[in-house]
Design a protein around this motif. Structure first.
Motif, short mmCIF file in Angstrom:
data_model
loop_
_atom_site.label_atom_id
_atom_site.label_comp_id
_atom_site.label_asym_id
_atom_site.label_seq_id
_atom_site.Cartn_x
_atom_site.Cartn_y
_atom_site.Cartn_z
N THR A 1 12.47 0.97 56.36
CA THR A 1 12.97 2.27 56.79
C THR A 1 14.04 2.04 57.86
OG1 THR A 1 11.25 2.41 58.49
CG2 THR A 1 10.80 3.50 56.39
N LEU A 2 15.07 2.85 57.82
CA LEU A 2 16.14 2.74 58.80
C LEU A 2 16.44 4.12 59.35
CD1 LEU A 2 18.45 1.02 60.11
CD2 LEU A 2 19.87 1.74 58.21
N GLN A 3 16.29 4.25 60.67
CA GLN A 3 16.70 5.49 61.33
C GLN A 3 17.94 5.11 62.13
OE1 GLN A 3 13.51 7.69 63.21
NE2 GLN A 3 13.10 8.12 61.07
N ALA A 4 19.02 5.83 61.90
CA ALA A 4 20.25 5.29 62.48
C ALA A 4 21.20 6.36 62.99
CB ALA A 4 20.96 4.41 61.45
N PRO A 5 20.87 7.07 64.05
CA PRO A 5 19.51 7.38 64.48
C PRO A 5 19.03 8.60 63.72
CG PRO A 5 21.14 8.16 66.08
CD PRO A 5 21.90 7.58 64.93
N GLY A 6 17.75 8.83 63.71
CA GLY A 6 17.17 9.96 62.98
C GLY A 6 17.17 9.69 61.48
N PRO A 7 16.73 10.69 60.69
CA PRO A 7 16.60 10.47 59.25
C PRO A 7 17.96 10.49 58.54
CG PRO A 7 15.96 12.70 59.80
CD PRO A 7 16.28 12.02 61.09
N GLY A 8 17.95 10.25 57.23
CA GLY A 8 19.18 10.29 56.44
C GLY A 8 19.33 9.06 55.56
N TYR A 9 18.76 7.92 55.98
CA TYR A 9 18.92 6.70 55.20
C TYR A 9 17.70 6.44 54.32
CZ TYR A 9 23.05 5.43 57.86
OH TYR A 9 24.29 5.43 58.40
N THR A 10 17.97 5.96 53.11
CA THR A 10 16.91 5.55 52.18
C THR A 10 17.18 4.08 51.86
OG1 THR A 10 17.20 7.72 51.20
CG2 THR A 10 15.76 6.18 50.04
N CYS A 11 16.16 3.25 51.96
CA CYS A 11 16.35 1.82 51.73
C CYS A 11 15.67 1.40 50.44
CB CYS A 11 15.77 1.01 52.89
SG CYS A 11 16.56 1.40 54.46
N GLY A 12 16.33 0.54 49.70
CA GLY A 12 15.76 -0.01 48.48
C GLY A 12 14.83 -1.16 48.80
N PRO A 13 14.27 -1.80 47.77
CA PRO A 13 13.38 -2.93 48.00
C PRO A 13 14.18 -4.18 48.38
CG PRO A 13 13.70 -2.58 45.65
CD PRO A 13 14.43 -1.47 46.35
N ALA A 14 13.51 -5.12 49.05
CA ALA A 14 14.15 -6.39 49.39
C ALA A 14 14.37 -7.19 48.10
CB ALA A 14 13.26 -7.17 50.35
N LYS A 15 15.53 -7.82 47.99
CA LYS A 15 15.86 -8.61 46.80
C LYS A 15 16.32 -9.99 47.22
CE LYS A 15 17.40 -5.16 43.47
NZ LYS A 15 18.29 -4.10 43.97
N ILE A 16 15.79 -11.01 46.56
CA ILE A 16 16.23 -12.38 46.87
C ILE A 16 17.65 -12.55 46.35
CG2 ILE A 16 15.80 -14.82 46.40
CD1 ILE A 16 12.80 -14.07 46.26
N VAL A 17 18.53 -13.04 47.22
CA VAL A 17 19.94 -13.23 46.85
C VAL A 17 20.31 -14.69 47.14
CG1 VAL A 17 20.52 -10.82 47.33
CG2 VAL A 17 20.78 -12.52 49.14
N PRO A 18 21.43 -15.16 46.64
CA PRO A 18 21.83 -16.55 46.93
C PRO A 18 21.85 -16.80 48.45
CG PRO A 18 23.26 -15.60 45.27
CD PRO A 18 22.38 -14.49 45.75
N SER A 19 21.35 -17.94 48.86
CA SER A 19 21.23 -18.23 50.29
C SER A 19 22.58 -18.18 50.99
CB SER A 19 20.62 -19.62 50.49
OG SER A 19 19.32 -19.63 49.96
#
Ligand SMILES: *[C@@H]1O[C@H](CO)[C@@H](O)[C@H](O)[C@H]1NC(C)=O
Ligand SMILES: *[C@@H]1O[C@H](CO)[C@@H](O)[C@H](O)[C@H]1NC(C)=O
Ligand SMILES: *[C@@H]1O[C@H](CO)[C@@H](O)[C@H](O)[C@H]1NC(C)=O
Ligand SMILES: *[C@@H]1O[C@H](CO)[C@@H](O)[C@H](O)[C@H]1NC(C)=O
Ligand SMILES: *[C@@H]1O[C@H](CO)[C@@H](O)[C@H](O)[C@H]1NC(C)=O
Ligand SMILES: *[C@@H]1O[C@H](CO)[C@@H](O)[C@H](O)[C@H]1NC(C)=O
Ligand SMILES: *[C@@H]1O[C@H](CO)[C@@H](O)[C@H](O)[C@H]1NC(C)=O
Ligand SMILES: *[C@@H]1O[C@H](CO)[C@@H](O)[C@H](O)[C@H]1NC(C)=O
Length: 431
Positions: free
Chosen positions: A163-181
């Protein structure tokens, strides 16, 4: 007709819910975890928050990042940020973790913390500039040491539910995904190192989720008609009306009235629009080859200084801006070929701080535009902006039939309908 209108409304709603911003279609905030080393009971990771949004910065009081651990992980220590609560660490003897909560909540440190608590790009009170303003300042980072976790890229479990409040509501975050290092370059650029493992989380903003009313409005005036078209009444919702303060109120001299509240609750000056911000667009002068607009932004919130403010404007003539006198300016080109959008922001140390409501609570600049002989006209509201965003939130425009118009010009009512259909088609086309 009614069907068309409701279809249009649905479309607008839907495009909001899908966090689609026509002026910044690729904007997002990315949270990247780079595992730098494995430890006997977990790992050390660097977490980097990149703001890839063109004109939406993360303003005071900054970001708040949360997630859920997949197993029984704890945070042994943190550099450059802290969790807001330690949680129940009673089962630890001797070495006590920084945080034992299943769902930690992390905030940035304030500027000026001791050197040994700092980390590269940390400690800005969670304020992150917009990518379009300054890419080098559109980043925030911290380091954490995780315990009771996987100790290899096969056993580590990615955190969930960001979850990201930046600040307050409004942002929706997807799932963590493994990406190239991630590959890092040493400061002297002579050696490359590599993270042991990297995962990304992408968060997008939707004004619709952030608040149910706009937070700014637009008013218009011209040199050729003395009518000033005000902001629409209750443009930002009138529910705060009973708490508003008249500009001559004695209350304003009391100590503490101007102090920002923890919940960021505004204290607004009483106006008919009840918006914290008003953007005024004045068509000021007409030259042979050029025309001149004055833009003024006024703050009506007694409890907020807007640092690093931005103003994004869409107008067909912004493809030919000749000079912007007292703001910085950058064209924004969301669809490659149509560059009718631009971003204005304050000049560093001059007017990048829009002060709290009162005599100093405004910033303004003139803009000189070169006429394109084929399209330029003062008729039918062409000289007014199509869309205005303050700090990344769309401002409410007055209804087109209230725009000041050229004297003696026969009003043509016909275009309203085709224009409406056209905008519908355009939305469909870009959707
Ligand atoms: C996030 O924004 C960047 C920069 O605009 C873009 O390259 C990237 O594809 C976006 N990521 C997602 C998942 O949309
Ligand atoms: C992961 O995030 C970083 C920025 O933090 C970005 O540069 C990179 O492109 C992202 N990777 C993917 C695959 O989205
Ligand atoms: C895990 O690490 C091994 C080498 O230690 C590597 O070959 C493998 O590709 C890594 N897997 C992932 C998902 O990063
Ligand atoms: C993530 O959030 C969903 C819905 O809010 C909840 O059902 C789920 O249990 C959460 N997962 C974790 C690991 O907390
Ligand atoms: C805004 O900034 C001025 C000058 O730095 C300061 O005196 C004032 O208290 C600030 N107001 C708020 C609401 O933070
Ligand atoms: C608009 O785009 C064209 C072509 O992409 C470019 O040449 C021109 O400089 C741009 N105008 C502005 C004001 O950036
Ligand atoms: C800006 O105006 C000049 C002169 O009229 C014109 O040649 C040029 O194509 C214009 N630029 C754009 C991007 O429209
Ligand atoms: C100025 O515009 C208004 C519409 O907003 C109109 O009612 C008025 O007649 C115009 N004034 C003149 C002198 O044309």
């Amino acid at each position: 007709m009614r069907l068309v209108i409701s279809a249009f409304c649905l479309l607008v709603l839907f495009s909001y819910a899908a966090a689609y911003d026509p002026l910044d279609p690729n904007g997002n905030v990315t949270i990247k975890w780079d595992v730098m080393s494995w430890t006997p009971d977990g790992y050390v990771a660097v977490v980097t928050i990149n703001n890839f949004q063109t004109f939406r910065h993360i303003m005071n009081p900054g970001w708040t990042l949360g997630w859920s651990w997949a197993k029984k992980e704890v945070i042994w220590s943190m550099v450059g940020a802290q969790t807001t609560e330690q949680g129940d660490c009673s089962k630890f003897k001797g070495n006590v973790p920084h945080c034992c909560k299943k769902t930690p909540t992390v905030v940035d440190l304030l500027p000026g913390v001791p050197y040994n608590q700092q980390f590269t790009n940390c400690c800005k009170g969670g304020v992150v500039e917009a990518w379009g303003q300054d890419p080098s300042a559109a980043v925030s980072a911290f380091q954490l040491s995780v315990g009771q976790a996987g100790t290899s890229n096969k056993t580590v479990k990615l955190p969930k539910n960001f979850t990201l409040q930046a600040p307050g509501p409004g942002y929706t975050c997807g799932p963590a995904k493994i990406v190239p290092s991630t590959i890092f370059l040493t400061p002297d650029k002579r050696r490359k190192t590599q993270a042991l493992m990297t995962w990304n989380v992408t968060c997008t903003y939707s004004q619709f989720l952030a608040r149910k009313n706009p937070s700014c409005c637009v008013s218009l005036s011209t040199f050729y008609n003395e009518t000033i078209t005000p902001c629409p009444s209750c443009a930002c919702g009138c529910q705060n009306k009973k708490n508003c303060v008249k500009s001559d109120s004695k209350l304003l001299s009391l100590v503490g009235v101007h102090t920002p509240q923890k919940d960021n609750e505004p204290l607004l000056q009483c106006t008919h629009h009840m918006c914290p911000i008003r953007v005024h667009w004045h068509v000021k002068l007409n030259y042979k080859d050029y025309w001149r607009v004055k833009i003024a932004i006024t703050n009506f919130n007694y409890r907020m200084n807007y640092s690093l403010w931005t103003l994004a404007v869409q107008h067909p003539n912004l493809n030919n801006v000749t000079q912007v006198f007292s703001f910085d300016y950058k064209p924004v080109n969301p669809y490659g070929s149509i560059n009718d959008t631009g971003m204005f922001y304050g000049m560093k140390y001059y007017n990048d701080l829009l002060m709290e409501a009162g005599p100093r609570g405004n910033v303004q600049s003139d803009v000189l535009l070169k006429k394109d002989k084929d399209t330029f006209t003062f008729k039918q509201g062409w000289a007014f902006p199509r869309k205005v965003y303050f700090n990344g939130d769309e401002c409410m425009m007055p209804p087109p039939d209230s725009y000041p118009f050229l004297p003696n010009s026969a009003r043509v009512n016909l275009p309203t309908f085709p224009a409406f259909i056209f905008s519908l088609l355009f939305r469909l086309a870009i959707w």
